[in-house]
Design a protein around this motif. Structure first.
Motif, short mmCIF file in Angstrom:
data_model
loop_
_atom_site.label_atom_id
_atom_site.label_comp_id
_atom_site.label_asym_id
_atom_site.label_seq_id
_atom_site.Cartn_x
_atom_site.Cartn_y
_atom_site.Cartn_z
N PRO A 125 -29.89 -29.60 -59.28
CA PRO A 125 -30.06 -30.45 -58.02
C PRO A 125 -31.31 -30.09 -57.26
CG PRO A 125 -27.61 -29.62 -58.09
CD PRO A 125 -28.53 -29.01 -59.31
N GLU A 126 -31.71 -28.73 -57.18
CA GLU A 126 -32.78 -28.35 -56.69
C GLU A 126 -34.07 -29.22 -57.14
OE1 GLU A 126 -30.71 -26.36 -58.09
OE2 GLU A 126 -29.63 -25.30 -56.24
N ALA A 129 -33.92 -33.15 -56.68
CA ALA A 129 -34.48 -33.16 -55.14
C ALA A 129 -35.91 -33.21 -54.76
CB ALA A 129 -33.69 -32.22 -54.16
N ALA A 132 -37.57 -35.99 -56.43
CA ALA A 132 -37.43 -37.36 -55.58
C ALA A 132 -38.09 -37.30 -54.30
CB ALA A 132 -35.84 -37.26 -55.25
N ARG A 133 -38.47 -36.36 -53.90
CA ARG A 133 -39.52 -36.31 -52.63
C ARG A 133 -40.87 -36.65 -53.00
NH1 ARG A 133 -36.55 -31.62 -51.47
NH2 ARG A 133 -38.37 -30.11 -52.11
#
Length: 247
Positions: A125-126, A129, A132-133
């Motif tokens: 997840p980290e 994320a 994605a940013r």
């Protein structure tokens, strides 16, 4: 003004950054994932590479060559000290039938550890994320792309006159423009481009001062001859004579 917008060129640094975010960072993740398949108890190549692993490595290297031929703005992936360079060139040696000596193994181990420590394991997840940013940052329209859009909006505006509706040319990207250009709907025109367009505002002097088009008394003084000429010419009933008087 329209010509100045059309003459704006892409910023090399921005193009390189966007390419790194959308092409080379994801490819580096794939390299890392492939090396992690050989890891046991934190050590690379603790699992002996099988033929299928080498086939996957060869496919990665083939894709790298295709990407490098197509995407030429960012050269970071070619720097010998970069982690992705170390992982890729080590794969090339293994695919070619060679082996890694202790020094090369140490370099690959350090690269893998550093990449995992800095961004996490791809797919977590980290890590997802973060990527994605970065993808969202790269998707923002560049000043060059927005300048071309605004120049197209100005296509029907006479080049030698202003417009009382200058702000209508700097609104956010519309759905129709998205269909034509691919720029995201709602993206704002950057401030430097908007300021340039607003200089084409045609209005009375108080309005021009309020809009910042006439920012000082010195600028107003340079406009005075034009204002006087226009006022004097307005008394002439003949349009051609008015133009001559104003000139």
């Amino acid at each position: 003004m329209r010509r100045r917008l059309q003459q704006r060129r892409p910023h090399a640094g921005v193009e390189a950054m966007n390419e790194a975010l959308t092409v080379w960072n994801p490819f580096a993740d794939e390299l890392l994932e492939h090396w992690l398949k050989t890891v046991r108890n934190g050590r690379i190549l603790a699992r002996a590479p099988k033929p299928k692993w080498k086939e996957g490595a060869a496919a990665l290297l083939e894709r790298y060559r295709a990407l490098a031929a197509e995407h030429t703005c960012c050269g970071k992936h070619r720097r010998p000290k970069e982690n992705s360079f170390i992982l890729r060139t080590a794969l090339e040696d293994l695919v070619a039938g060679g082996d890694l000596d202790a020094r090369r193994r140490g370099l690959v181990q350090h690269a893998v550890d550093a990449m995992v420590r800095r961004r996490g394991v791809p797919g977590t997840p980290e890590h997802a994320a973060l990527r994605a940013r970065q993808a969202a940052d790269a998707a923002r329209p560049t000043h060059h792309a927005m300048a071309q859009l605004v120049a197209e909006r100005l296509a029907d505006l006479p080049p030698d006159t202003g417009t009382p509706q200058a702000r209508t040319f700097t609104v956010a990207v519309t759905p129709a423009e998205y269909e034509a250009t691919g720029l995201p709907v709602g993206a704002d025109v950057p401030a430097p481009i908007a300021r340039l367009v607003h200089r084409a505002l045609a209005a009375d002097v108080p309005t021009l001062i309020a809009a910042g088009v006439v920012p000082s008394a010195e600028v107003l003084a340079t406009l005075t001859p034009q204002l006087v000429a226009a006022a004097s010419a307005a008394a002439c009933p003949d349009p051609r004579l008015r133009r001559l008087m104003a000139a």
